[in-house]
Design a protein around this motif. Structure first.
Motif, PDB file in Angstrom:
ATOM      1  N   ALA A 211       0.878  -1.176   0.000  1.00  0.00           N
ATOM      2  CA  ALA A 211       0.000   0.000   0.000  1.00  0.00           C
ATOM      3  C   ALA A 211       0.907   1.214   0.000  1.00  0.00           C
ATOM      4  O   ALA A 211       1.663   1.421   0.950  1.00  0.00           O
ATOM      5  CB  ALA A 211      -0.908   0.002   1.222  1.00  0.00           C
ATOM      6  N   PRO A 212       0.873   2.044  -1.056  1.00  0.00           N
ATOM      7  CA  PRO A 212       1.844   3.130  -1.213  1.00  0.00           C
ATOM      8  C   PRO A 212       2.072   3.973   0.027  1.00  0.00           C
ATOM      9  O   PRO A 212       3.219   4.291   0.365  1.00  0.00           O
ATOM     10  CB  PRO A 212       1.267   3.949  -2.362  1.00  0.00           C
ATOM     11  N   ASP A 213       1.006   4.312   0.732  1.00  0.00           N
ATOM     12  CA  ASP A 213       1.143   5.191   1.896  1.00  0.00           C
ATOM     13  C   ASP A 213       1.107   4.440   3.222  1.00  0.00           C
ATOM     14  O   ASP A 213       1.062   5.050   4.291  1.00  0.00           O
ATOM     15  CB  ASP A 213       0.025   6.260   1.871  1.00  0.00           C
ATOM     16  N   GLY A 214       1.129   3.096   3.152  1.00  0.00           N
ATOM     17  CA  GLY A 214       1.026   2.314   4.377  1.00  0.00           C
ATOM     18  C   GLY A 214       2.379   2.005   4.989  1.00  0.00           C
ATOM     19  O   GLY A 214       3.434   2.463   4.524  1.00  0.00           O
ATOM     20  N   ASP A 215       2.349   1.205   6.070  1.00  0.00           N
ATOM     21  CA  ASP A 215       3.592   0.836   6.756  1.00  0.00           C
ATOM     22  C   ASP A 215       4.539   0.071   5.843  1.00  0.00           C
ATOM     23  O   ASP A 215       5.759   0.164   5.980  1.00  0.00           O
ATOM     24  CB  ASP A 215       3.267  -0.016   7.991  1.00  0.00           C
ATOM     25  N   ASP A 216       3.980  -0.709   4.936  1.00  0.00           N
ATOM     26  CA  ASP A 216       4.786  -1.500   4.008  1.00  0.00           C
ATOM     27  C   ASP A 216       4.659  -0.926   2.596  1.00  0.00           C
ATOM     28  O   ASP A 216       4.496  -1.652   1.617  1.00  0.00           O
ATOM     29  CB  ASP A 216       4.346  -2.966   4.035  1.00  0.00           C
ATOM     30  N   GLY A 217       4.718   0.401   2.517  1.00  0.00           N
ATOM     31  CA  GLY A 217       4.537   1.084   1.243  1.00  0.00           C
ATOM     32  C   GLY A 217       5.834   1.658   0.704  1.00  0.00           C
ATOM     33  O   GLY A 217       6.891   1.034   0.776  1.00  0.00           O
ATOM     34  N   ARG A 218       5.740   2.884   0.202  1.00  0.00           N
ATOM     35  CA  ARG A 218       6.875   3.480  -0.500  1.00  0.00           C
ATOM     36  C   ARG A 218       8.110   3.619   0.376  1.00  0.00           C
ATOM     37  O   ARG A 218       9.233   3.340  -0.079  1.00  0.00           O
ATOM     38  CB  ARG A 218       6.489   4.861  -1.037  1.00  0.00           C
ATOM     39  N   GLU A 219       7.940   4.069   1.614  1.00  0.00           N
ATOM     40  CA  GLU A 219       9.111   4.271   2.472  1.00  0.00           C
ATOM     41  C   GLU A 219       9.791   2.948   2.796  1.00  0.00           C
ATOM     42  O   GLU A 219      11.017   2.853   2.837  1.00  0.00           O
ATOM     43  CB  GLU A 219       8.705   5.008   3.760  1.00  0.00           C
ATOM     44  N   TRP A 220       8.983   1.933   3.041  1.00  0.00           N
ATOM     45  CA  TRP A 220       9.549   0.592   3.291  1.00  0.00           C
ATOM     46  C   TRP A 220      10.314   0.105   2.059  1.00  0.00           C
ATOM     47  O   TRP A 220      11.435  -0.404   2.160  1.00  0.00           O
ATOM     48  CB  TRP A 220       8.413  -0.374   3.629  1.00  0.00           C
TER      49      TRP A 220
END
Length: 302
Positions: A264-273
């Motif tokens: 999920a782009p904005d989730g915990d496992d998203g872009r930052e991850w």
């Protein structure tokens, strides 16, 4: 059989040797080129934990510091030492004593330097002869033990066949560098590519070429069942490498769903991850991350 190896073998060699020389386990037998001391360490290490070998090795050399001392010893005393230090297989003590006697009586105390000649010593088979030739005289062939087989099988898909392993190991070893090479590849198998691999933690220098790292399949001849890595960072890194191998380049939100179904782009496992995962792979020289106006793009480093 060396067809299984990468084309850029010189880069493979340089990466492993640099990794080993930068940091490796400091065993006392790695600080000597005395063939007697190396033979003692090799015989003791057969099917014995290295932590137990270190203490026994020091005690043995305190008592019999040179090959002449061991040859002059009573065989019963050597066998008793072996048993007292729980080294197992007391025949090894008998063979080591006999080999020392041969060196003194048949070679005037000077060890032969060629693997074939070393095999003339009692209890010294092809592997031990090659190890002594390598580590004492820098004059050996490629060593192939269980660790080396596991590394070659996982990294390059070398078939589970002794001839294939021997051919691949020989093709990889740089000429005239058996001492550092054999130490390095055995260290790789012992530290980074054990039965439960520690690819990232140990900074394995072969990740960019490794088939197991790319596919996530870490079975091996001595590891018939896949080590548990489901959901691990290592698994996701492998998925990134596989996905980028199929496409010239991918934006983060194109890559993410190919790495994990719950992306999920904005989730915990998203872009930052995903950025963190790519940053690790970039630091390892495996991927490139280009910042563009419409967002970052990832690709494999060629």
């Amino acid at each position: 059989m060396s067809d299984h190896l990468p084309d850029d073998r010189e880069a493979v060699r340089e990466a492993l040797i640099a990794w080993y020389e930068d940091d490796h386990r400091d065993f006392p037998w790695r600080r000597t080129d005395d063939p007697y001391r190396i033979l003692v360490s090799e015989v003791m290490s057969q099917q014995t934990q290295l932590s137990r070998v270190e203490e026994a090795y020091a005690d043995f050399l305190d008592r019999w510091p040179a090959v002449e001392d061991l040859a002059a010893a009573e065989r019963g005393a050597v066998v008793a030492f072996w048993s007292d230090h729980s080294l197992g297989y007391n025949n090894r003590a008998k063979y080591l004593h006999e080999a020392a006697t041969q060196v003194v009586e048949e070679y005037d105390g000077a060890f032969p330097e060629e693997p074939d000649e070393l095999q003339e010593l009692m209890g010294v088979g092809p592997y031990t002869a090659n190890a002594v030739a390598s580590f004492a005289f820098d004059n050996g062939d490629a060593v192939v033990d269980t660790n080396v087989k596991r590394v070659l099988y996982r990294a390059f898909g070398v078939p589970d066949d002794d001839d294939a392993f021997g051919a691949a190991a020989s093709a990889l070893m740089p000429e005239g560098e058996s001492r550092v090479w054999n130490n390095a590849i055995m260290e790789l198998g012992g530290v980074a590519c054990g039965q439960s691999p520690r690819c990232d933690e140990a900074g394995c220098p072969w990740r960019r070429w490794c088939r197991a790292y790319e596919t996530g399949d870490f079975t091996a001849p001595d590891v018939p069942e896949q080590p548990d890595f489901e959901g691990s960072r290592r698994q996701f890194r492998g998925k990134v490498v596989r996905a980028l191998g199929e496409y010239e380049e991918l934006k983060l939100d194109e890559l993410g769903p190919r790495v994990r179904v719950d992306y999920a782009p904005d989730g915990d496992d998203g872009r930052e991850w995903l950025r963190g995962l790519l940053a690790d792979l970039r630091d390892d020289g495996l991927v490139e991350l280009e910042e563009r106006e419409d967002g970052p793009v990832a690709r494999l480093r060629r």
